[in-house]
Design a protein around this motif. Structure first.
Motif, short mmCIF file in Angstrom:
data_model
loop_
_atom_site.label_atom_id
_atom_site.label_comp_id
_atom_site.label_asym_id
_atom_site.label_seq_id
_atom_site.Cartn_x
_atom_site.Cartn_y
_atom_site.Cartn_z
N GLY A 129 0.80 -1.22 0.00
CA GLY A 129 0.00 0.00 0.00
C GLY A 129 0.83 1.27 0.00
N GLN A 130 2.13 1.12 0.19
CA GLN A 130 3.00 2.31 0.19
C GLN A 130 3.09 2.90 -1.22
OE1 GLN A 130 6.99 1.44 1.63
NE2 GLN A 130 7.53 3.60 1.43
N ILE A 131 3.14 4.22 -1.30
CA ILE A 131 3.22 4.85 -2.62
C ILE A 131 4.68 4.93 -3.05
CG2 ILE A 131 2.77 6.96 -3.91
CD1 ILE A 131 0.41 7.36 -1.81
N LEU A 132 4.94 4.39 -4.22
CA LEU A 132 6.33 4.25 -4.68
C LEU A 132 6.47 4.73 -6.12
CD1 LEU A 132 6.89 0.57 -3.46
CD2 LEU A 132 7.90 2.62 -2.43
N LEU A 133 7.67 5.14 -6.46
CA LEU A 133 7.99 5.38 -7.87
C LEU A 133 7.95 4.04 -8.60
CD1 LEU A 133 10.97 7.85 -7.42
CD2 LEU A 133 8.77 8.38 -8.48
#
Lengths: 359, 359
Positions: A129-133
């Motif tokens: 759920g973490q926002i990543l490139l």
């Protein structure tokens, strides 16, 4: 001489096909590369014929780029594992939402020393759920380094042999020259830097700013307002990199991924056009996204939302007034007129405190 | 309370009159300023009446800004010495070629502790033939400090109360707040920095780049070419400041005097238009300048020439390929097509050597 490197391209859309022409031509003449370039094509039937078959016989991607011929050494395949398994360099050019599943399919099936290159702009959520490139998602899932190529938001300008610039953010010193030689052409100027995160972030965040510029255009604001949006946008990009991906270099913002892509996006990209139409028609974004860019998700509003989640989590919405305002305009929470209010009252000292006096 | 400061404006053109409206309104409400603002007007007769008399009775500068009313506390005078002699702040807004003579007239006749502010863009030759910034010419000749106000290359956008930004480069800490309050309005955002040389140079050199952008427009080049000109232009401005006026701060390039004025100039200023017409008509620049901008010298070609003299003197023409190419195109020494060649082959490492890998 060392073995030549195998290159494959995963994706067959507009941008993938554009870069396949450069990559195919360069593979034919390079001493570092195997001439054959495999290209993974999501199989479709066009008037009863398979798209891969059409590409391999006519060398034209009739679906996404009917006006241009591919080099004959670019070979289309309908299976992504077969395309990727012998590749030393894997070029990813698929929609961001397909990346995670594609990597799951490929995990353990690519060479352990392979090097990925992402041509995909935007953030997405990782498994947790973490926002990543996107390049980070590829690295985490495939366990190989992933460089990026960005720039030239107008694929047809490369194809037409107009002058364009691109920036490679390279994660491995020994691939710098190889990636340069892989993507360049006589009209596509490629500069390679090792500041990869910054390169990718610039090219992602500019879509938020381009959306803001389109709002100003839709409201028929003046040139200086647009100039103010570009300037403020650049400052917030700098600050965002500083907060979330510290250690980047100022020089990277002056590469094509920074200054020139930001400017051209604010005058000519689809996020700008989407925003202009959004303002002029008053129709909801969800309807317009489909109408204006079928098959392409306009990244401005989506990126604005993901960035807002990141900012909110750190309590930083107020420190990024332009990003926050554009997000809220997209979400219907702010009236359009807030855009100019934000420019008028945004503090100047966000990036260089103490340097600038302002009331 | 300290004595209130007297402000005068030397000049009555478009930009002078625009700023006179802000200065006049601010003088009326400021606790630091005397309400009456004297404005030196070069006397002309309009339908048999003196221009000063028309301005002082109708409060309209019928010659240069017939659509806007000046505050009644702005008083026009036809004598520059009378206008300036009691002033604590002298705002200069006359054509660059008149500066030297004006200063000669004023020398010894202004208050010894007066503070000048130049609104004049461009370089000019000093008495000894040396090429100087206008504010330096004023400082040398009048023996008083000279700050600068730049930004908003489109005077009508301020007058129409559209959002605009300006940057003050201030040479005296204690004038920072005063100059901010003097020029600002609810729609004209003013930021004050002490990096005055950099502010003035940015606003001067951008006219060269705008001319280059206009050449690209005239040749109907693509968006990415224009983006490349802006990017390369910004790099050469950075480098120019570094070579000729070292000690400036990176932050200044992100003020409106830097990034946003450069961008808006490349899309909307008269140098851009001049260059576009130059390319499309094939007529000599000298003819077009008069036709396109009567009364206004478009500064791009003139600045390109003066900058070229400075570069040549130091043997640096090759290190500034865009400036040099634009100068030579203006001078007829290069074909138009050289512009794109320059973008294609210009080295990337001019400003940040070692940071960027490029072949």
């Amino acid at each position: 001489m060392a073995d030549r490197l195998n290159v494959c391209i995963i994706g067959s859309g507009n941008w993938a096909t554009t870069i396949a022409r450069n990559v195919g031509n360069n593979a034919l003449t390079s001493q570092f590369l195997e001439p054959t370039v495999l290209m993974y094509v999501y199989e479709e039937y066009i008037e009863g014929r398979k798209l891969t078959e059409i590409i391999n016989t006519t060398h034209i991607n009739v679906k996404y780029m009917p006006d241009y011929v591919l080099p004959t050494n670019v070979v289309a395949l309908d299976d992504v594992v077969t395309t990727a398994r012998d590749a030393d360099i894997l070029i990813f050019a698929i929609p961001p939402t397909f990346v995670s599943n594609c990597c799951k399919t490929l995990l353990g099936k690519v060479k352990p020393l392979a090097h990925a290159v992402s041509l995909i702009k935007g953030f997405d959520r990782g498994d947790d759920g973490q926002i990543l490139l996107i390049s980070h998602i590829i690295m985490r899932q495939l366990k190989i380094p992933c460089s990026v190529l960005v720039g030239c938001n107008l694929a047809h300008e490369i194809s037409n042999n107009n002058f364009c610039e691109g920036t490679v953010g390279c994660r491995d010193q020994k691939y710098m020259r190889i990636l340069h030689d892989l993507f360049k052409s006589s009209t596509f100027r490629v500069v390679v830097t090792d500041d990869a995160d910054c390169v990718e972030i610039c090219s992602t965040l500019r879509n938020i700013i381009a959306f803001g510029a389109g709002v100003a255009d839709g409201m028929e604001m003046n040139e200086n307002t647009k100039g103010g949006i570009i300037r403020r946008g650049m400052l917030e990009i700098l600050q965002f990199v500083d907060v979330f991906y510290p250690g980047s270099r100022m020089a990277t913002f002056f590469e094509s991924c920074g200054l020139s892509d930001l400017v051209t996006s604010c005058y000519a990209n689809r996020n700008r056009r989407l925003a202009e139409t959004f303002v002029k028609t008053g129709r909801p974004l969800s309807e317009l996204e489909y109408v204006l860019v079928p098959g392409h998700e306009p990244l401005g509003p989506v990126t604005a939302e993901l960035v807002n989640i990141m900012l909110k989590k750190k309590g930083l919405e107020d420190k990024f007034p332009l990003f926050t305002t554009i997000y809220r305009i997209c979400a219907g929470a702010y009236p359009l007129a807030r855009l100019v209010e934000t420019l008028r009252f945004a503090r100047e000292d966000i990036y260089h405190p103490n340097h600038i006096f302002q009331l």
